[in-house]
Structures are given as C-alpha cells and as structure tokens.
Write an enzyme that holds these catalytic residues in place. Structure first.
Site, short mmCIF file in Angstrom:
data_model
loop_
_atom_site.label_atom_id
_atom_site.label_comp_id
_atom_site.label_asym_id
_atom_site.label_seq_id
_atom_site.Cartn_x
_atom_site.Cartn_y
_atom_site.Cartn_z
N TYR A 54 45.23 50.74 50.55
CA TYR A 54 45.87 51.33 49.41
C TYR A 54 46.87 50.82 50.77
O TYR A 54 47.70 50.32 51.21
CB TYR A 54 44.98 52.68 49.65
CG TYR A 54 45.27 53.45 48.42
CD1 TYR A 54 46.21 52.51 46.90
CD2 TYR A 54 46.15 54.49 48.80
CE1 TYR A 54 46.03 52.94 46.49
CE2 TYR A 54 46.86 55.06 47.42
CZ TYR A 54 46.93 54.79 46.03
OH TYR A 54 47.47 55.44 44.71
N LYS A 109 25.37 40.77 29.44
CA LYS A 109 26.02 39.86 29.80
C LYS A 109 27.26 39.39 31.12
O LYS A 109 26.74 38.48 32.24
CB LYS A 109 26.77 39.63 28.88
CG LYS A 109 27.46 37.72 28.20
CD LYS A 109 26.67 37.28 27.23
CE LYS A 109 27.33 36.40 26.45
NZ LYS A 109 26.90 35.73 25.66
#
Length: 422
Positions: A54, A109
């Site tokens: 970060y 999926k």
C-alpha cells in the site's frame, strides 16, 4: 408424459431431488456462506511488506499505469480477472428471478473458472431497468477486468447487450449461454454426424428453442457448413418461417421458407434434433419419424425433451446427448468457457471472435477422438472409454482440455489479428 420406468421411479426421483436440495443448501451455507473468496498473492506480514503493498510503495505502479494503461497487466491482477455478470432475467430454468437470486449461479461460475482454468473472478449482480442501464454499468466497471462473461440474461436483449459491449470495450465479452452452449453442441454434433455417416452440409436439423443458445447454435453451425434451408427452428408458436408477423430481428434471420408448422412436421425425416427448450416435449412418434441413424441432443435440464431410457426403446440406431451428468455425452459448458477465456487472456485478446470459437470446436472434437487418459477413467470410475456413440465429447475432468483448448483459441486470436501478444 410419464417416466418409462413408472410411478415408482417418479417417486424415487422426487425423494432424490429433495435430498440433493437439502445437501446443496448445506453446501452453500456451511462452514462459510457462499462459494468464493479473495486471497492475497503477495507477502504482507511485515511493516516493509505493507509499505510495498500500500502506501507509499503502491504509488509507483499507479504512475506507470497512468503513463501506459497496458502496464495494468503487469502490475495488477487485470490480466487474469474475469467478471461474471448477470441481470438475473434468465437464471437457469427458473426465469426472471432477479439479480440477487442469481448470485449463487454467478459464484458457481467463478468456481468453475478457477477450478478448471486458474482464472480469478468477481461475480457481479446488476439491478438494471433496461438493457441501456445494464450496458452502461458493465462498460463503466470494465477497466477492472481482463474479460467479461455475461450470464443468464434473457433473449432477445442478450444479443443486443453482447454486441454493443463488444463494440464498446477492448476486452473479450462473451455470453456463455449463447456461444458456450453452441460450441459444445457443435463439437459433439460434428463427431456424432461422422459416426452416423452423415455430413453437416446435408443434415436436416430441428432446433427446438429460439432463445440465446438455439440462435447462437444456428449461426455457429452455419459458419461450419450447415445450410439454413435445412434448419427448422421452433419457438412456442411453432416453426419459425418468413410468413409469421411476430418475429423479432434475430428470429427473422433464421426463418426457413417451409410449409412445416409443428414439431411433428419438422421431426419427420430429420437427421438431427437439438432441444434447448423444456421437458418431455418430444414424443415417441416424433422420434420414430426421424431419418435412419438419428442424432438427438435433448439438452433441457434437469428433465430433457425426451429421456434416454425412453428414446432408446424407440430407436436402437440413435446417438444421444443430454445436459445431465448421469447419462453419456453430457453437453456441459464447463468444457468451453474456462479454456476459451484462458486462451483469450493469455494473448490479451480484445474479443472472442468466430475464428476463436471454431478453434475451440475443433480442439474439443479432436480430444474425444483420441485415447482417453487413465486419470479420466479413474475420475469417472470407468474401465474403458473410446470414441463412439456413448463418447462424442470429452469429459470435464480431462486434463487435455486445459492443455489444448486455450492453445487453439490463442493461436486463432493471433492469426485473426485480435491478440495484443503472441
């Protein structure tokens, strides 16, 4: 129609369904709700590692991507991330249940993408009042992803939605209910026709169901050599012909100038039946009226248009496929979409075009014609399996799918000029 095995079979099936439903609910709820989660791919256990992950370390890849957007493929997960997106208007066989109710399917999926092709997914359920709203939403979030898999969107809107998103975006957009189903149908059908001594060019084909899958299958079969004058497509009102005044643009394109009007008319002397419609719609008499050595793809799920146990009592010269895993020759989209996207992502294709779809068809049909690996036999508890009436398409757990289909799709993308990498 009644099950050919009688009322006891129907009762047993209902009990099995109830057991499966209870097991499925527990599977989805425990020990953690849902089927997918995110994971961290870089170490983040020290202060220095967090500084790289970060602030301040993240600033440098931001600058690089700002200067060259293609660097997003180098410094982020974009190149291996697919969005599975629905508006919930055509979920499984349940219809317009809404986007939130479609979430278990989209998560499922995502599981298949990851399990079979190593592709990461976000499932996204969109509340949209119109196709324009849906298209605008998908287009606005598209920079996050390397590809878009559209799912469970009702016809005819699905055709326009896919076309407009393909034109608007520079990443692959693929409506699996259209092209995924069509690709598996085509691969199996070409092999079945060969086994029956017939050709696609001459075959008389009946397609019951003029939704996403049916219309996409027609277009793909024509691109492979089928002739529209030999294809008889039916919707709820019967055979689609130019004399009807209720046809939308997509149905008008596949209308056949014929005097056939009913399913019984169309089935007489037909070589091929492809059902993408509903349960128990094909009678014994219809099947009996087909040409010698017929091919029947009864793909309605969970109950096919005609059940195999019934069909083989009527015809012993039949090759049959269904959408179910408990019968031979399952037409299952998992044979296609994970590997098609894998090939497209590997070369940063801007779209999944017809050449790539045909490459997938040819790769799938060739695998089924080769010797089956022992690990496939073990996975399905089989002693032997070879190309023939009960094996016209590969099994989903065949490791050759991961090796061969993406490679064929990637080569087609390069050859057709839609790949950014070679």
């Amino acid at each position: 129609m009644h099950s050919p095995s009688g009322d006891n079979n129907v009762t047993d099936t209902a009990a099995q369904d109830a057991d499966l439903n209870a097991e499925a609910l527990a599977y989805h709820a425990e020990p953690t709700p849902g089927k997918i989660a995110t994971e961290i791919t870089k170490p983040a256990s020290t202060q220095h590692q967090l500084a790289l992950a970060y602030t301040p370390g993240v600033a440098e890849p931001v600058r690089r991507i700002h200067a060259d957007p293609a660097d997003a493929y180098r410094y982020t997960n974009k190149g291996n991330l697919v969005a599975v997106i629905t508006d919930g208007t055509a979920v499984l066989g349940l219809g317009n249940v809404g986007s939130l109710a479609g979430k278990p399917v989209m998560e499922g999926k995502a599981v298949l993408f990851k399990r079979f092709a190593g592709i990461d997914c976000f499932d996204i359920e969109v509340n949209a009042d119109s196709p324009d709203d849906f298209i605008d939403t998908v287009a606005r979030i598209a920079p996050t992803f390397g590809g878009i898999n559209l799912e469970d969107i009702a016809a005819p809107h699905c055709f326009d939605i896919e076309r407009r998103l393909i034109e608007r975006l520079d990443i692959p957009v693929f409506h699996d209910d259209q092209h995924g189903t069509a690709i598996i149908i085509a691969a199996g059908l070409l092999n079945a026709l060969e086994l029956q001594g017939k050709t696609l060019q001459d075959a008389k084909i009946v397609i019951l169901g003029a939704g996403a899958a049916g219309i996409a299958a027609i277009h793909l079969l024509i691109s492979l050599g089928a002739r529209l004058e030999n294809i008889f497509t039916l919707d709820r009102k019967g055979v689609i012909h130019p004399g009807r005044d209720d046809l939308n643009t997509f149905k008008a394109e596949i209308a056949n100038a014929t005097d056939k009007r009913t399913l019984a008319d169309a089935m007489r002397d037909a070589d091929v039946f492809i059902g993408v419609s509903g349960p128990d719609l094909v009678s014994d008499a219809m099947l009996a009226s087909m040409a010698p050595k017929p091919i029947v793809f009864a793909l309605s799920n969970p109950i096919p248009e005609i059940r195999p146990t019934q069909a083989f009592k009527v015809r012993d010269d039949l090759i049959m496929a269904t959408g179910r895993s408990d019968y031979p020759n399952q037409v299952n989209n998992v044979l296609g979409f994970p590997f098609i996207f894998r090939g497209a992502l590997d070369v940063r294709a801007s779209r999944i075009n017809q050449a790539m779809q045909i490459a997938a068809v040819e790769a799938l049909r060739s695998i089924a014609r080769e010797s089956v690996p022992d690990e496939v036999l073990k996975a399905y508890e089989l002693e032997a399996l070879e190309f023939g009436p009960d094996y016209i398409i590969p099994k989903p757990f065949d490791p050759r799918l991961r090796e061969r289909v993406p490679q064929a799709v990637a080569h087609a993308a390069i050859d057709s000029g839609v790949a950014a990498m070679s």
